[in-house]
Design a protein around this motif. Structure first.
Motif, PDB file in Angstrom:
ATOM      1  N   MET A   1       0.836  -1.191   0.000  1.00 45.98           N
ATOM      2  CA  MET A   1       0.000   0.000   0.000  1.00 45.98           C
ATOM      3  C   MET A   1       0.878   1.251   0.000  1.00 45.98           C
ATOM      4  O   MET A   1       1.846   1.334   0.738  1.00 45.98           O
ATOM      5  N   ASN A   2       0.560   2.207  -0.817  1.00 43.48           N
ATOM      6  CA  ASN A   2       1.261   3.480  -0.841  1.00 43.48           C
ATOM      7  C   ASN A   2       0.460   4.492  -0.044  1.00 43.48           C
ATOM      8  O   ASN A   2      -0.749   4.560  -0.149  1.00 43.48           O
ATOM      9  N   ASP A   3       1.147   5.291   0.734  1.00 41.24           N
ATOM     10  CA  ASP A   3       0.490   6.307   1.538  1.00 41.24           C
ATOM     11  C   ASP A   3       0.967   7.678   1.098  1.00 41.24           C
ATOM     12  O   ASP A   3       2.155   7.867   0.859  1.00 41.24           O
ATOM     13  N   ILE A   4       0.030   8.622   0.997  1.00 39.81           N
ATOM     14  CA  ILE A   4       0.451   9.998   0.788  1.00 39.81           C
ATOM     15  C   ILE A   4       1.283  10.356   2.013  1.00 39.81           C
ATOM     16  O   ILE A   4       0.872  10.141   3.149  1.00 39.81           O
ATOM     17  N   ALA A   5       2.468  10.831   1.758  1.00 32.16           N
ATOM     18  CA  ALA A   5       3.448  11.005   2.821  1.00 32.16           C
ATOM     19  C   ALA A   5       3.170  12.255   3.643  1.00 32.16           C
ATOM     20  O   ALA A   5       2.825  13.299   3.106  1.00 32.16           O
ATOM     21  N   THR A   6       3.341  12.117   4.964  1.00 28.88           N
ATOM     22  CA  THR A   6       3.115  13.251   5.855  1.00 28.88           C
ATOM     23  C   THR A   6       4.210  13.427   6.902  1.00 28.88           C
ATOM     24  O   THR A   6       4.145  14.351   7.693  1.00 28.88           O
ATOM     25  N   GLY A   7       5.204  12.544   6.931  1.00 25.00           N
ATOM     26  CA  GLY A   7       6.272  12.641   7.916  1.00 25.00           C
ATOM     27  C   GLY A   7       7.242  13.767   7.598  1.00 25.00           C
ATOM     28  O   GLY A   7       7.119  14.457   6.580  1.00 25.00           O
ATOM     29  N   PRO A   8       8.249  13.969   8.452  1.00 25.90           N
ATOM     30  CA  PRO A   8       9.175  15.095   8.280  1.00 25.90           C
ATOM     31  C   PRO A   8       9.979  15.050   6.977  1.00 25.90           C
ATOM     32  O   PRO A   8      10.210  16.088   6.366  1.00 25.90           O
ATOM     33  N   ILE A   9      10.405  13.880   6.545  1.00 22.75           N
ATOM     34  CA  ILE A   9      11.156  13.789   5.288  1.00 22.75           C
ATOM     35  C   ILE A   9      10.228  14.119   4.122  1.00 22.75           C
ATOM     36  O   ILE A   9      10.573  14.894   3.226  1.00 22.75           O
ATOM     37  N   ALA A  10       9.045  13.562   4.146  1.00 19.26           N
ATOM     38  CA  ALA A  10       8.066  13.848   3.091  1.00 19.26           C
ATOM     39  C   ALA A  10       7.739  15.335   3.039  1.00 19.26           C
ATOM     40  O   ALA A  10       7.616  15.916   1.953  1.00 19.26           O
ATOM     41  N   GLN A  11       7.616  15.958   4.177  1.00 21.05           N
ATOM     42  CA  GLN A  11       7.322  17.391   4.220  1.00 21.05           C
ATOM     43  C   GLN A  11       8.470  18.202   3.627  1.00 21.05           C
ATOM     44  O   GLN A  11       8.245  19.190   2.931  1.00 21.05           O
ATOM     45  N   GLN A  12       9.702  17.757   3.891  1.00 19.05           N
ATOM     46  CA  GLN A  12      10.857  18.438   3.306  1.00 19.05           C
ATOM     47  C   GLN A  12      10.885  18.265   1.792  1.00 19.05           C
ATOM     48  O   GLN A  12      11.185  19.213   1.058  1.00 19.05           O
ATOM     49  N   ILE A  13      10.573  17.059   1.322  1.00 17.79           N
ATOM     50  CA  ILE A  13      10.512  16.806  -0.125  1.00 17.79           C
ATOM     51  C   ILE A  13       9.499  17.760  -0.750  1.00 17.79           C
ATOM     52  O   ILE A  13       9.793  18.438  -1.742  1.00 17.79           O
ATOM     53  N   GLU A  14       8.311  17.816  -0.182  1.00 15.68           N
ATOM     54  CA  GLU A  14       7.253  18.669  -0.716  1.00 15.68           C
ATOM     55  C   GLU A  14       7.666  20.140  -0.717  1.00 15.68           C
ATOM     56  O   GLU A  14       7.490  20.855  -1.712  1.00 15.68           O
ATOM     57  N   ALA A  15       8.231  20.614   0.370  1.00 13.31           N
ATOM     58  CA  ALA A  15       8.621  22.021   0.481  1.00 13.31           C
ATOM     59  C   ALA A  15       9.710  22.372  -0.529  1.00 13.31           C
ATOM     60  O   ALA A  15       9.641  23.414  -1.194  1.00 13.31           O
ATOM     61  N   ARG A  16      10.702  21.517  -0.655  1.00 13.85           N
ATOM     62  CA  ARG A  16      11.812  21.805  -1.573  1.00 13.85           C
ATOM     63  C   ARG A  16      11.368  21.790  -3.025  1.00 13.85           C
ATOM     64  O   ARG A  16      11.778  22.642  -3.812  1.00 13.85           O
ATOM     65  N   LEU A  17      10.548  20.805  -3.391  1.00 18.08           N
ATOM     66  CA  LEU A  17      10.089  20.736  -4.773  1.00 18.08           C
ATOM     67  C   LEU A  17       9.140  21.890  -5.091  1.00 18.08           C
ATOM     68  O   LEU A  17       9.161  22.429  -6.197  1.00 18.08           O
ATOM     69  N   THR A  18       8.342  22.286  -4.128  1.00 22.44           N
ATOM     70  CA  THR A  18       7.443  23.424  -4.325  1.00 22.44           C
ATOM     71  C   THR A  18       8.248  24.702  -4.543  1.00 22.44           C
ATOM     72  O   THR A  18       7.961  25.478  -5.462  1.00 22.44           O
ATOM     73  N   ARG A  19       9.269  24.878  -3.756  1.00 21.66           N
ATOM     74  CA  ARG A  19      10.109  26.076  -3.861  1.00 21.66           C
ATOM     75  C   ARG A  19      10.903  26.085  -5.177  1.00 21.66           C
ATOM     76  O   ARG A  19      10.962  27.099  -5.877  1.00 21.66           O
ATOM     77  N   ALA A  20      11.473  24.947  -5.540  1.00 17.38           N
ATOM     78  CA  ALA A  20      12.364  24.893  -6.705  1.00 17.38           C
ATOM     79  C   ALA A  20      11.627  24.811  -8.037  1.00 17.38           C
ATOM     80  O   ALA A  20      12.094  25.366  -9.037  1.00 17.38           O
ATOM     81  N   LEU A  21      10.479  24.119  -8.065  1.00 16.52           N
ATOM     82  CA  LEU A  21       9.855  23.806  -9.351  1.00 16.52           C
ATOM     83  C   LEU A  21       8.441  24.355  -9.523  1.00 16.52           C
ATOM     84  O   LEU A  21       7.833  24.167 -10.575  1.00 16.52           O
ATOM     85  N   VAL A  22       7.908  25.015  -8.510  1.00 17.28           N
ATOM     86  CA  VAL A  22       6.598  25.662  -8.567  1.00 17.28           C
ATOM     87  C   VAL A  22       5.571  24.767  -9.284  1.00 17.28           C
ATOM     88  O   VAL A  22       5.016  25.129 -10.314  1.00 17.28           O
ATOM     89  N   PRO A  23       5.313  23.588  -8.730  1.00 18.86           N
ATOM     90  CA  PRO A  23       4.417  22.653  -9.418  1.00 18.86           C
ATOM     91  C   PRO A  23       2.955  23.093  -9.400  1.00 18.86           C
ATOM     92  O   PRO A  23       2.508  23.768  -8.469  1.00 18.86           O
ATOM     93  N   THR A  24       2.249  22.679 -10.438  1.00 16.56           N
ATOM     94  CA  THR A  24       0.805  22.868 -10.453  1.00 16.56           C
ATOM     95  C   THR A  24       0.123  21.702  -9.753  1.00 16.56           C
ATOM     96  O   THR A  24      -1.024  21.802  -9.328  1.00 16.56           O
ATOM     97  N   ARG A  25       0.848  20.591  -9.655  1.00 18.60           N
ATOM     98  CA  ARG A  25       0.362  19.426  -8.912  1.00 18.60           C
ATOM     99  C   ARG A  25       1.571  18.661  -8.406  1.00 18.60           C
ATOM    100  O   ARG A  25       2.555  18.508  -9.122  1.00 18.60           O
ATOM    101  N   LEU A  26       1.485  18.185  -7.168  1.00 17.05           N
ATOM    102  CA  LEU A  26       2.585  17.437  -6.564  1.00 17.05           C
ATOM    103  C   LEU A  26       2.025  16.410  -5.596  1.00 17.05           C
ATOM    104  O   LEU A  26       1.226  16.746  -4.727  1.00 17.05           O
ATOM    105  N   ALA A  27       2.454  15.175  -5.767  1.00 14.79           N
ATOM    106  CA  ALA A  27       2.128  14.118  -4.809  1.00 14.79           C
ATOM    107  C   ALA A  27       3.437  13.474  -4.368  1.00 14.79           C
ATOM    108  O   ALA A  27       4.257  13.083  -5.201  1.00 14.79           O
ATOM    109  N   VAL A  28       3.623  13.393  -3.064  1.00  8.67           N
ATOM    110  CA  VAL A  28       4.758  12.689  -2.479  1.00  8.67           C
ATOM    111  C   VAL A  28       4.171  11.456  -1.808  1.00  8.67           C
ATOM    112  O   VAL A  28       3.385  11.572  -0.867  1.00  8.67           O
ATOM    113  N   ILE A  29       4.536  10.285  -2.307  1.00  6.47           N
ATOM    114  CA  ILE A  29       3.955   9.030  -1.838  1.00  6.47           C
ATOM    115  C   ILE A  29       5.030   8.232  -1.111  1.00  6.47           C
ATOM    116  O   ILE A  29       6.121   8.011  -1.636  1.00  6.47           O
ATOM    117  N   ASN A  30       4.708   7.807   0.087  1.00  2.55           N
ATOM    118  CA  ASN A  30       5.635   7.019   0.902  1.00  2.55           C
ATOM    119  C   ASN A  30       5.472   5.546   0.551  1.00  2.55           C
ATOM    120  O   ASN A  30       4.448   4.936   0.837  1.00  2.55           O
TER     121      ASN A  30
END
Length: 97
Positions: A1-30
């Motif tokens: 099962m894949n989970d939409i990620a919510t832990g600290p590493i997942a949050q860092q992934i989301e924040a960095r990709l949002t800052r660097a690539l300004v996505p219109t859609r982003l899913a980080v799956i653990n």
């Protein structure tokens, strides 16, 4: 099962990709639960991820160039915290949503 990620590493992934690539859609799956007990599982529950990202920054870039942009944004996390990262990149025109 894949989970939409919510832990600290997942949050860092989301924040960095949002800052660097300004996505219109982003899913980080653990994906870490699928690798429990395997090499690279550090017991944190945050070692294996899939990133599904749509960004206008990818316009005119091939698959390798797009993945390099993602890897650059996450370089230090890949060096110390992320064992495996699957990447799916698209432009807004390719997204089909």
């Amino acid at each position: 099962m894949n989970d939409i990620a919510t832990g600290p590493i997942a949050q860092q992934i989301e924040a960095r990709l949002t800052r660097a690539l300004v996505p219109t859609r982003l899913a980080v799956i653990n994906d870490s639960a699928q690798h429990r007990g395997h090499m690279g599982d550090d017991g944190s529950g945050e070692s294996h991820f899939t990133v599904d990202i749509v960004s206008p920054v990818f316009e005119g870039k091939n698959r390798v160039a797009r993945q390099r942009l993602v890897n650059q944004a996450l370089a230090d996390l890949l060096a110390r915290d992320i064992h495996a990262l699957a990447i799916r990149t698209r432009t807004p025109d390719e997204d089909g949503v």
